[in-house]
Design a protein around this motif. Sequence first.
Motif, PDB file in Angstrom:
ATOM      1  N   GLY A   1       0.734  -1.251   0.000  1.00  0.00           N
ATOM      2  CA  GLY A   1       0.000   0.000   0.000  1.00  0.00           C
ATOM      3  C   GLY A   1       0.759   1.293   0.000  1.00  0.00           C
ATOM      4  O   GLY A   1       0.269   2.260   0.572  1.00  0.00           O
ATOM      5  N   ALA A   2       1.934   1.384  -0.596  1.00  0.00           N
ATOM      6  CA  ALA A   2       2.688   2.644  -0.547  1.00  0.00           C
ATOM      7  C   ALA A   2       1.889   3.879  -0.964  1.00  0.00           C
ATOM      8  O   ALA A   2       1.914   4.892  -0.269  1.00  0.00           O
ATOM      9  N   PRO A   3       1.165   3.846  -2.109  1.00  0.00           N
ATOM     10  CA  PRO A   3       0.397   5.046  -2.402  1.00  0.00           C
ATOM     11  C   PRO A   3      -0.788   5.119  -1.450  1.00  0.00           C
ATOM     12  O   PRO A   3      -1.662   4.248  -1.471  1.00  0.00           O
ATOM     13  N   LEU A   4      -0.746   6.073  -0.560  1.00  0.00           N
ATOM     14  CA  LEU A   4      -1.840   6.218   0.415  1.00  0.00           C
ATOM     15  C   LEU A   4      -1.977   7.706   0.668  1.00  0.00           C
ATOM     16  O   LEU A   4      -1.044   8.343   1.158  1.00  0.00           O
ATOM     17  N   VAL A   5      -3.116   8.230   0.269  1.00  0.00           N
ATOM     18  CA  VAL A   5      -3.320   9.675   0.320  1.00  0.00           C
ATOM     19  C   VAL A   5      -4.163  10.017   1.530  1.00  0.00           C
ATOM     20  O   VAL A   5      -5.169   9.356   1.809  1.00  0.00           O
TER      21      VAL A   5
ATOM     22  N   PRO B   1      -6.653  -4.910  -3.768  1.00  0.00           N
ATOM     23  CA  PRO B   1      -7.581  -5.273  -2.692  1.00  0.00           C
ATOM     24  C   PRO B   1      -6.932  -5.486  -1.316  1.00  0.00           C
ATOM     25  O   PRO B   1      -7.492  -5.049  -0.312  1.00  0.00           O
ATOM     26  N   VAL B   2      -5.784  -6.119  -1.270  1.00  0.00           N
ATOM     27  CA  VAL B   2      -5.162  -6.343   0.043  1.00  0.00           C
ATOM     28  C   VAL B   2      -4.632  -5.014   0.589  1.00  0.00           C
ATOM     29  O   VAL B   2      -4.772  -4.707   1.772  1.00  0.00           O
ATOM     30  N   SER B   3      -4.071  -4.197  -0.311  1.00  0.00           N
ATOM     31  CA  SER B   3      -3.567  -2.887   0.115  1.00  0.00           C
ATOM     32  C   SER B   3      -4.705  -2.043   0.671  1.00  0.00           C
ATOM     33  O   SER B   3      -4.549  -1.364   1.699  1.00  0.00           O
ATOM     34  N   ALA B   4      -5.845  -2.078  -0.012  1.00  0.00           N
ATOM     35  CA  ALA B   4      -6.983  -1.268   0.438  1.00  0.00           C
ATOM     36  C   ALA B   4      -7.424  -1.707   1.835  1.00  0.00           C
ATOM     37  O   ALA B   4      -7.614  -0.877   2.726  1.00  0.00           O
ATOM     38  N   GLN B   5      -7.555  -3.013   2.031  1.00  0.00           N
ATOM     39  CA  GLN B   5      -8.028  -3.502   3.331  1.00  0.00           C
ATOM     40  C   GLN B   5      -7.007  -3.246   4.440  1.00  0.00           C
ATOM     41  O   GLN B   5      -7.367  -2.876   5.561  1.00  0.00           O
ATOM     42  N   VAL B   6      -5.722  -3.467   4.124  1.00  0.00           N
ATOM     43  CA  VAL B   6      -4.699  -3.301   5.168  1.00  0.00           C
ATOM     44  C   VAL B   6      -4.545  -1.824   5.543  1.00  0.00           C
ATOM     45  O   VAL B   6      -4.491  -1.479   6.723  1.00  0.00           O
TER      46      VAL B   6
END
Length: 408
Positions: free
Chosen positions: A276-280, A296-301
């Motif tokens: 999830g590096a891109p996280l605004v 999907p995993v990045s979004a949930q984590v």
Amino acid sequence: MMPVEEAFEIVLREAPALPDEAVALDDALSRVLAEDVVSDLDLPPFDRAAMDGYALRAKDVVAAPAALDVTGEVRAGQWPDLTVGPGQAARIMTGAPLPPGADSVKQVEKTQPLDEFRVTILSAVAEGANVAPRGSEVRAGDVVLARGRVIDPAAIAVLASSGKARVRVARRPVVALLVTGDEIVEVSATPAPGQIRNSNGPAVAAQARLAGAEVRILGVVPDRQEAIAEALRAGLAADVLVVSGGVSAGDYDLVEPALLELGATFLFTKVAIKPGAPLVFGRCGETLVFGLPGNPVSAQVTFDLFVRPALLKMQGARVLDRPRVAVELLGPVKNRSGRKSHVPARVRLEGGRLVARPVRSMGSGDLTAHARANALVVIEAERPQVAAGETAEAVLLGNFLEDDGAPL
Ligand code: AMP
Ligand code: MG
């Protein structure tokens, strides 16, 4: 890229406290308590029999077996109309008040009736045995639940026993949720070549609801800045706006420009986290805005690690982060990302210690592997690999307590 801890602090700092409201006890489950709850009673409210048996004076049965005169009966819900004098006993039921004169209860199994008016007590009893003294659990005026507690069934019991038919809780945060992506189709659709079903929308909505939020679904929009901006506008009345996808570095990642168009300011746009590096994260007026990566995993984590704590903070919850424990790894874990890595794993107690088996995963798109995990093993950025047998930190996920106990 911003370190995870710093990003977390910024999110908590920006999350405003919501006002509170009164709800009926029946509607209080999972809400965050907004008042200290004080007991209006001693608990137990009277010296209470903890067993069915005979109320008596311990000194009368020191030389047991001993025969006592039975003077009557005390039932739960009755105030005793008798006293227990020397050589006397009264039949008593669990939950009934101890009659004056008695100091203990002998359980019925250790007695033998002689006739209607006499009983033999078969063994001695310690003074106070099988009696819960008045106020021994709680004194009137004691704080029995502190504000900031998430109301669970045990807290419901305490609220009920404290006479709280209505209780003050934080207002639910309103979360508006927008999903972006040209390739995203509705759950009920059969994806055409190149298309993907919208799994993030339902998953993130569910996560938000479990964190106490009321969710407004803004729908799915294609990767066009005007379409995104227009949909986002409808979300600005919410407390928190969550956007899925469109925050990476691709040509069609247009969430940031769309937010800028609406006057948003960003506090960070990249975090040193895997997945999830891109996280605004930023604000648009009073609304907090999170742009989650579309994987999907990045979004949930990232929701679990950043959005959920923000929602809990807004509700005044005392505990914001998931529990973290030390685990022994049952398999090796690699982390070449240079970011703080969160590896899906199954944790369980084995031989008195917590062990973690990494779940076989194809990466941050592998939502099926993520659903097999009940924890995330945390590997620091500067640790390129951790061998089996080494100890690591694990974040226990929300399903940990309901885990089906399937083998690792
Ligand atoms: P993005 O962050 O928009 O670049 O998307 C990254 C990856 O996540 C791509 O493979 C997308 O197809 C996928 N993805 C984006 N949004 C969703 C969604 N709502 N549901 C499932 N997968 C998604
Ligand atoms: Mg996209």
